[in-house]
Structures are given as structure tokens and as C-alpha cells.
Design a protein around this motif. Structure first.
Motif, PDB file in Angstrom:
ATOM      1  N   ILE A 119      50.647  43.099  35.262  1.00  0.00           N
ATOM      2  CA  ILE A 119      49.545  42.327  34.687  1.00  0.00           C
ATOM      3  C   ILE A 119      48.221  42.712  35.331  1.00  0.00           C
ATOM      4  O   ILE A 119      47.239  43.007  34.645  1.00  0.00           O
ATOM      5  CB  ILE A 119      49.808  40.816  34.852  1.00  0.00           C
ATOM      6  N   SER A 120      48.170  42.675  36.658  1.00  0.00           N
ATOM      7  CA  SER A 120      46.907  42.945  37.361  1.00  0.00           C
ATOM      8  C   SER A 120      46.476  44.395  37.212  1.00  0.00           C
ATOM      9  O   SER A 120      45.286  44.679  37.037  1.00  0.00           O
ATOM     10  CB  SER A 120      47.052  42.584  38.847  1.00  0.00           C
ATOM     11  N   PHE A 121      47.420  45.325  37.244  1.00  0.00           N
ATOM     12  CA  PHE A 121      47.085  46.744  37.077  1.00  0.00           C
ATOM     13  C   PHE A 121      46.538  47.011  35.684  1.00  0.00           C
ATOM     14  O   PHE A 121      45.533  47.714  35.512  1.00  0.00           O
ATOM     15  CB  PHE A 121      48.325  47.610  37.331  1.00  0.00           C
ATOM     16  N   THR A 122      47.193  46.441  34.676  1.00  0.00           N
ATOM     17  CA  THR A 122      46.767  46.663  33.294  1.00  0.00           C
ATOM     18  C   THR A 122      45.378  46.084  33.042  1.00  0.00           C
ATOM     19  O   THR A 122      44.534  46.731  32.400  1.00  0.00           O
ATOM     20  CB  THR A 122      47.780  46.027  32.327  1.00  0.00           C
ATOM     21  N   LEU A 123      45.118  44.883  33.537  1.00  0.00           N
ATOM     22  CA  LEU A 123      43.817  44.267  33.320  1.00  0.00           C
ATOM     23  C   LEU A 123      42.720  44.951  34.138  1.00  0.00           C
ATOM     24  O   LEU A 123      41.605  45.141  33.650  1.00  0.00           O
ATOM     25  CB  LEU A 123      43.871  42.781  33.682  1.00  0.00           C
ATOM     26  N   HIS A 124      43.033  45.319  35.370  1.00  0.00           N
ATOM     27  CA  HIS A 124      42.011  45.927  36.230  1.00  0.00           C
ATOM     28  C   HIS A 124      41.593  47.294  35.712  1.00  0.00           C
ATOM     29  O   HIS A 124      40.389  47.622  35.693  1.00  0.00           O
ATOM     30  CB  HIS A 124      42.532  46.043  37.654  1.00  0.00           C
ATOM     31  N   TYR A 125      42.560  48.104  35.297  1.00  0.00           N
ATOM     32  CA  TYR A 125      42.260  49.460  34.847  1.00  0.00           C
ATOM     33  C   TYR A 125      42.135  49.573  33.325  1.00  0.00           C
ATOM     34  O   TYR A 125      42.063  50.676  32.784  1.00  0.00           O
ATOM     35  CB  TYR A 125      43.327  50.437  35.354  1.00  0.00           C
ATOM     36  N   ARG A 126      42.155  48.406  32.642  1.00  0.00           N
ATOM     37  CA  ARG A 126      41.929  48.335  31.195  1.00  0.00           C
ATOM     38  C   ARG A 126      42.886  49.246  30.421  1.00  0.00           C
ATOM     39  O   ARG A 126      42.488  50.006  29.548  1.00  0.00           O
ATOM     40  CB  ARG A 126      40.469  48.680  30.863  1.00  0.00           C
ATOM     41  N   ARG A 127      44.155  49.157  30.771  1.00  0.00           N
ATOM     42  CA  ARG A 127      45.184  49.916  30.067  1.00  0.00           C
ATOM     43  C   ARG A 127      45.535  49.225  28.747  1.00  0.00           C
ATOM     44  O   ARG A 127      45.065  48.137  28.447  1.00  0.00           O
ATOM     45  CB  ARG A 127      46.426  50.040  30.948  1.00  0.00           C
ATOM     46  N   GLU A 128      46.399  49.871  27.985  1.00  0.00           N
ATOM     47  CA  GLU A 128      46.763  49.346  26.668  1.00  0.00           C
ATOM     48  C   GLU A 128      47.432  47.979  26.799  1.00  0.00           C
ATOM     49  O   GLU A 128      46.994  46.993  26.220  1.00  0.00           O
ATOM     50  CB  GLU A 128      47.702  50.338  25.964  1.00  0.00           C
ATOM     51  N   GLY A 129      48.508  47.924  27.547  1.00  0.00           N
ATOM     52  CA  GLY A 129      49.124  46.644  27.875  1.00  0.00           C
ATOM     53  C   GLY A 129      49.549  45.793  26.703  1.00  0.00           C
ATOM     54  O   GLY A 129      49.178  44.621  26.624  1.00  0.00           O
ATOM     55  N   ARG A 130      50.358  46.334  25.802  1.00  0.00           N
ATOM     56  CA  ARG A 130      50.807  45.546  24.648  1.00  0.00           C
ATOM     57  C   ARG A 130      51.859  44.500  25.024  1.00  0.00           C
ATOM     58  O   ARG A 130      52.200  43.648  24.208  1.00  0.00           O
ATOM     59  CB  ARG A 130      51.356  46.474  23.562  1.00  0.00           C
ATOM     60  N   LEU A 131      52.372  44.568  26.235  1.00  0.00           N
ATOM     61  CA  LEU A 131      53.361  43.584  26.685  1.00  0.00           C
ATOM     62  C   LEU A 131      52.754  42.555  27.628  1.00  0.00           C
ATOM     63  O   LEU A 131      53.478  41.838  28.318  1.00  0.00           O
ATOM     64  CB  LEU A 131      54.528  44.301  27.383  1.00  0.00           C
ATOM     65  N   LEU A 132      51.428  42.473  27.647  1.00  0.00           N
ATOM     66  CA  LEU A 132      50.771  41.560  28.575  1.00  0.00           C
ATOM     67  C   LEU A 132      51.148  40.101  28.318  1.00  0.00           C
ATOM     68  O   LEU A 132      51.407  39.336  29.258  1.00  0.00           O
ATOM     69  CB  LEU A 132      49.253  41.722  28.493  1.00  0.00           C
ATOM     70  N   ARG A 133      51.166  39.700  27.062  1.00  0.00           N
ATOM     71  CA  ARG A 133      51.473  38.304  26.742  1.00  0.00           C
ATOM     72  C   ARG A 133      52.905  37.959  27.157  1.00  0.00           C
ATOM     73  O   ARG A 133      53.154  36.903  27.746  1.00  0.00           O
ATOM     74  CB  ARG A 133      51.269  38.039  25.250  1.00  0.00           C
ATOM     75  N   GLN A 134      53.845  38.868  26.871  1.00  0.00           N
ATOM     76  CA  GLN A 134      55.228  38.632  27.279  1.00  0.00           C
ATOM     77  C   GLN A 134      55.360  38.599  28.792  1.00  0.00           C
ATOM     78  O   GLN A 134      56.112  37.791  29.348  1.00  0.00           O
ATOM     79  CB  GLN A 134      56.142  39.716  26.698  1.00  0.00           C
ATOM     80  N   ALA A 135      54.602  39.478  29.463  1.00  0.00           N
ATOM     81  CA  ALA A 135      54.642  39.509  30.928  1.00  0.00           C
ATOM     82  C   ALA A 135      54.094  38.213  31.512  1.00  0.00           C
ATOM     83  O   ALA A 135      54.650  37.676  32.487  1.00  0.00           O
ATOM     84  CB  ALA A 135      53.856  40.714  31.451  1.00  0.00           C
ATOM     85  N   MET A 136      53.009  37.695  30.931  1.00  0.00           N
ATOM     86  CA  MET A 136      52.453  36.440  31.428  1.00  0.00           C
ATOM     87  C   MET A 136      53.428  35.287  31.235  1.00  0.00           C
ATOM     88  O   MET A 136      53.602  34.442  32.129  1.00  0.00           O
ATOM     89  CB  MET A 136      51.132  36.137  30.726  1.00  0.00           C
ATOM     90  N   HIS A 137      54.059  35.208  30.065  1.00  0.00           N
ATOM     91  CA  HIS A 137      55.042  34.157  29.822  1.00  0.00           C
ATOM     92  C   HIS A 137      56.190  34.270  30.833  1.00  0.00           C
ATOM     93  O   HIS A 137      56.633  33.249  31.389  1.00  0.00           O
ATOM     94  CB  HIS A 137      55.583  34.254  28.402  1.00  0.00           C
ATOM     95  N   ALA A 138      56.668  35.490  31.062  1.00  0.00           N
ATOM     96  CA  ALA A 138      57.773  35.689  31.998  1.00  0.00           C
ATOM     97  C   ALA A 138      57.377  35.288  33.412  1.00  0.00           C
ATOM     98  O   ALA A 138      58.128  34.605  34.117  1.00  0.00           O
ATOM     99  CB  ALA A 138      58.226  37.149  31.965  1.00  0.00           C
ATOM    100  N   TYR A 139      56.171  35.692  33.834  1.00  0.00           N
ATOM    101  CA  TYR A 139      55.742  35.374  35.196  1.00  0.00           C
ATOM    102  C   TYR A 139      55.571  33.869  35.392  1.00  0.00           C
ATOM    103  O   TYR A 139      55.975  33.322  36.426  1.00  0.00           O
ATOM    104  CB  TYR A 139      54.430  36.087  35.516  1.00  0.00           C
ATOM    105  N   GLN A 140      55.005  33.201  34.402  1.00  0.00           N
ATOM    106  CA  GLN A 140      54.805  31.758  34.530  1.00  0.00           C
ATOM    107  C   GLN A 140      56.133  31.008  34.528  1.00  0.00           C
ATOM    108  O   GLN A 140      56.255  29.961  35.165  1.00  0.00           O
ATOM    109  CB  GLN A 140      53.884  31.252  33.427  1.00  0.00           C
ATOM    110  N   HIS A 141      57.133  31.547  33.817  1.00  0.00           N
ATOM    111  CA  HIS A 141      58.456  30.918  33.847  1.00  0.00           C
ATOM    112  C   HIS A 141      59.149  31.165  35.184  1.00  0.00           C
ATOM    113  O   HIS A 141      59.908  30.311  35.668  1.00  0.00           O
ATOM    114  CB  HIS A 141      59.320  31.461  32.711  1.00  0.00           C
ATOM    115  N   LEU A 142      58.903  32.336  35.791  1.00  0.00           N
ATOM    116  CA  LEU A 142      59.571  32.678  37.051  1.00  0.00           C
ATOM    117  C   LEU A 142      58.912  32.021  38.258  1.00  0.00           C
ATOM    118  O   LEU A 142      59.533  31.926  39.314  1.00  0.00           O
ATOM    119  CB  LEU A 142      59.574  34.197  37.253  1.00  0.00           C
ATOM    120  N   ARG A 143      57.655  31.603  38.104  1.00  0.00           N
ATOM    121  CA  ARG A 143      56.979  30.965  39.240  1.00  0.00           C
ATOM    122  C   ARG A 143      57.734  29.707  39.667  1.00  0.00           C
ATOM    123  O   ARG A 143      58.094  28.872  38.862  1.00  0.00           O
ATOM    124  CB  ARG A 143      55.539  30.586  38.865  1.00  0.00           C
ATOM    125  N   GLY A 144      57.973  29.619  40.938  1.00  0.00           N
ATOM    126  CA  GLY A 144      58.704  28.481  41.453  1.00  0.00           C
ATOM    127  C   GLY A 144      60.195  28.705  41.577  1.00  0.00           C
ATOM    128  O   GLY A 144      60.899  27.899  42.206  1.00  0.00           O
TER     129      GLY A 144
END
Length: 212
Positions: A119-144
Motif C-alpha cells: 500500500i505505502s510503496f504503491t501510493l508513495h511511488y504512484r504505481r498502478e496499484g489496481r489491488l489497492l482497495r483489496q489490500a486496504m480491506h485485507a489490512y484493516q481486517h488483519l489489524r488486531g
């Protein structure tokens, strides 16, 4: 109240629906009805998350390949790493406990660091990142769900109980594990879901505009 659904936001405390407003870095957006902090924008939060995720991935290696403790009793010495601890419990018949340690002390923390890096690499370097939304959902579910702190607590209790009957030596793995816990905690502190989701939505809108 005006705006499209993408421009609306609800207060997480009183459910007041309002139009999303722009805010300056380090400026809080407060609910006008219940005065709860709805969201805020941090300076360099993505860069901090990227640095912390890299540090977490680096620390994950020695934390899992170097011994946590070395135990010497009656001339016999034995060293343990996290995986060996899980395997020892499995051999002792504690299958469920072994699986929990394997899942929440190894698998989940690793996935957390990998996803946060993506997530941070894709946003910082402005990559394509078509899986960003799925990655965010996964990370928020895994937190805790990562329980390195509980595993560390168990190790410290073991040290207290065994120090009088055996010769204990703290290994590099334990220091690396402690540093990994600190890095993971800092990642949770600097993780700003609203700011990240906002950047993801801006990228999606820009991509939709470019495709027209």
C-alpha cells in the motif's frame, strides 16, 4: 447537505451525514453535532508507513530464524525459534495452540507487513496499484489479529519461571522480535485509514477520467 455519495461522510459516533470537507495537514475535522474527531490528515504519513513496513520486513527475518532463547540444563543445551516453539507444542499434542502460534505469531504479522509495504510503496511511488482497495480491506481486517505482544509476554513469563532452574541466554531473535513489536505498534499509530482511502479514491477518479 449537498454532494454525490462519494463526497459524503458519516460521523462514526452519531451517524450524522455531512459533506466531506478539505482539511490542512495536522488539522482535525470535528463533527458539528457530537464534536467527535471524524478524520485528520498527517504529514508524510505514507512515507512513514513505507519506512516502517520495510523495517518490519527486515526485522521479521532475524526474529524468525535466530533463537529466541537458549536453554542449558544438566549440560544439555537447546535453542528455540518461534517456528520450533509451535512444532514442539504440536508434538506435545497441543495442536490448537501450535496452530494459533503459527497463525498469529508468524503468518498474520508477515501478511500485515507485506500488505502495508504494498500500500505505502504503491501510493508513495504512484504505481498502478489496481489491488489497492483489496489490500486496504485485507489490512484493516488483519489489524488486531497479529499477537506478537502476547507471544512476547509468554516468553517473558517463561524466562521468569525458568531462570532459577536453568541457564538461560537471550538470543538475537528475542531482540528482533521486540523491535518488530515496536515497529508494528508505530505502524498502527501512523496508519491513517481516512487519508489512505482518500488517496485511493483520488487515484481511481483520475484513472476513470484518463480512460474516457
Amino acid at each position: 447537505m449537498h454532494g454525490t455519495p462519494e463526497q459524503l461522510i458519516a460521523c462514526h459516533e452519531c451517524d450524522l451525514l455531512m459533506t466531506r470537507v478539505a482539511n490542512k495537514p495536522n488539522e482535525d475535522v470535528i463533527c458539528p453535532r457530537c464534536h467527535a474527531r471524524i478524520f485528520y490528515t498527517s504529514i508524510n504519513s505514507i512515507e512513514r508507513l513505507l519506512a516502517l513496513s520495510v523495517a518490519g520486513l527486515i526485522l521479521f527475518i532475524p526474529a524468525n530464524i535466530f533463537p529466541i532463547l537458549s536453554l542449558q540444563v544438566f549440560g544439555q543445551s537447546q535453542s528455540e525459534i518461534i517456528l520450533q516453539s509451535a512444532l514442539s507444542l504440536f508434538d506435545g499434542g497441543l495442536v490448537l495452540v501450535a496452530l494459533l502460534i503459527l497463525l498469529f505469531a508468524i503468518v498474520v504479522p508477515l501478511f500485515q507487513q507485506v500488505i502495508l509495504f504494498y500500500i505505502s510503496f504503491t501510493l508513495h511511488y504512484r504505481r498502478e496499484g489496481r489491488l489497492l482497495r483489496q489490500a486496504m480491506h485485507a489490512y484493516q481486517h488483519l489489524r488486531g489479529w497479529g499477537m506478537l505482544e502476547i507471544f512476547m509476554l509468554g516468553v517473558l513469563i517463561s524466562i521468569i519461571k525458568l531462570k532459577d532452574i536453568a541457564d538461560l541466554h537471550i538470543g538475537l531473535g528475542l531482540y528482533s522480535l521486540a523491535a518488530l513489536i515496536v515497529v508494528t505498534t508505530l505502524s498502527s499509530v501512523f496508519f491513517n485509514p481516512h487519508q489512505i482511502w482518500h488517496q485511493i479514491d483520488l487515484r481511481r477518479q483520475k484513472r476513470a477520467t484518463d480512460d474516457r
